[in-house]
Design a protein around this motif. Sequence first.
Motif, PDB file in Angstrom:
ATOM      1  N   THR A  76       3.192   0.375   6.328  1.00  0.00           N
ATOM      2  CA  THR A  76       2.910   1.430   5.334  1.00  0.00           C
ATOM      3  C   THR A  76       3.915   2.734   5.243  1.00  0.00           C
ATOM      4  OG1 THR A  76       0.399   0.720   5.646  1.00  0.00           O
ATOM      5  CG2 THR A  76       1.003   2.927   4.303  1.00  0.00           C
ATOM      6  N   LEU A 120      -4.123   7.403  -2.021  1.00  0.00           N
ATOM      7  CA  LEU A 120      -4.254   6.973  -0.587  1.00  0.00           C
ATOM      8  C   LEU A 120      -5.359   7.675  -0.018  1.00  0.00           C
ATOM      9  CD1 LEU A 120      -0.679   5.772   0.277  1.00  0.00           C
ATOM     10  CD2 LEU A 120      -2.843   4.342   0.010  1.00  0.00           C
ATOM     11  N   SER A 141       0.825  -1.236   0.098  1.00  0.00           N
ATOM     12  CA  SER A 141       0.138   0.032  -0.175  1.00  0.00           C
ATOM     13  C   SER A 141       0.792   1.294   0.055  1.00  0.00           C
ATOM     14  CB  SER A 141      -0.812   0.034   1.267  1.00  0.00           C
ATOM     15  OG  SER A 141      -1.583   1.105   1.195  1.00  0.00           O
ATOM     16  N   GLY A 142       1.815   1.206   0.952  1.00  0.00           N
ATOM     17  CA  GLY A 142       2.725   2.477   0.957  1.00  0.00           C
ATOM     18  C   GLY A 142       3.519   2.624  -0.360  1.00  0.00           C
ATOM     19  N   GLY A 187      -0.521   5.992   4.993  1.00  0.00           N
ATOM     20  CA  GLY A 187       0.137   5.972   3.936  1.00  0.00           C
ATOM     21  C   GLY A 187       0.076   7.632   3.397  1.00  0.00           C
ATOM     22  N   ALA A 234       6.179   3.674   2.000  1.00  0.00           N
ATOM     23  CA  ALA A 234       6.084   4.985   1.290  1.00  0.00           C
ATOM     24  C   ALA A 234       7.553   5.450   1.390  1.00  0.00           C
ATOM     25  CB  ALA A 234       5.067   5.949   2.233  1.00  0.00           C
TER      26      ALA A 234
END
Length: 258
Positions: free
Chosen positions: A218, A182, A22-23, A63, A222
């Motif tokens: 996350t 996000l 996700s990140g 995020g 990122a």
Amino acid sequence: MTRGPRAYLSFIGIGLLAGLLSGLFGVGGGTVIVPLLVLLLSFGQRISAGTSLAAIVPTASVGVISYAISGSVAWIPALILAAGAVVGAQIGSRLLPRVSQTALRWGFVVFLIVVIVSLFLVIPSRAAEFELGWLNGVALVAVGVVTGVIAGLIGVGGGVIIVPVLMLGFGTSDLVAKGTSLLMMIPTAVSGTIGNLRHHNVDLVAAALIGVSACTTTALGAWLATRIDPFAGNVLFAAYLVVIAVQMALKALRSRPR
């Protein structure tokens, strides 16, 4: 429901992986959470989707904070996209009984193939800024609605669509596209989760464990996104999209009338 240590460890492991992706890619992680819940823990499809959506709320929030620290979130465009996506999701859910799932899935596979090829041809500039005008605003609403419709029809999260569209269609940097994606997910995930809770389509314990676990990785994802060269980031994102395209193609093949 009685669960052993294996189930709880699985929730944590799924969350750690989903949070990292996700990140790193600016996606919700549902493409990881849903199949793993089904495969490892024999969750039903609806419960898996509802649980995944609930887990996305804290994951995406962390995020957004991570990307916002580096100034990589386009706040107003994200809210415009979210508004369109909420409307689109309602349209998609209403169209669901009337539209061929197989045709939709194959169409989405074609879309992903086009995006994958484009990612090798267009390398985003990290210096690019999102310039919001009335024309772009209208386009964002349209993109949001289409994203919501697709999500409502085939259950694909917005990040898979929003990130490449912002990079390739609006010329934003890859980091801004991911951070904005996000942020867009949060209101849509909250809205969807409220509906899922009403229909008892969320496993709250699983969602909490997955979501909290995802939050721990996350920010790492990122951070890695900022350290990776834009072209390398495109290659990794393309590889991720290949996995999703294969998943979607397999679902389309399985749903063919025999």
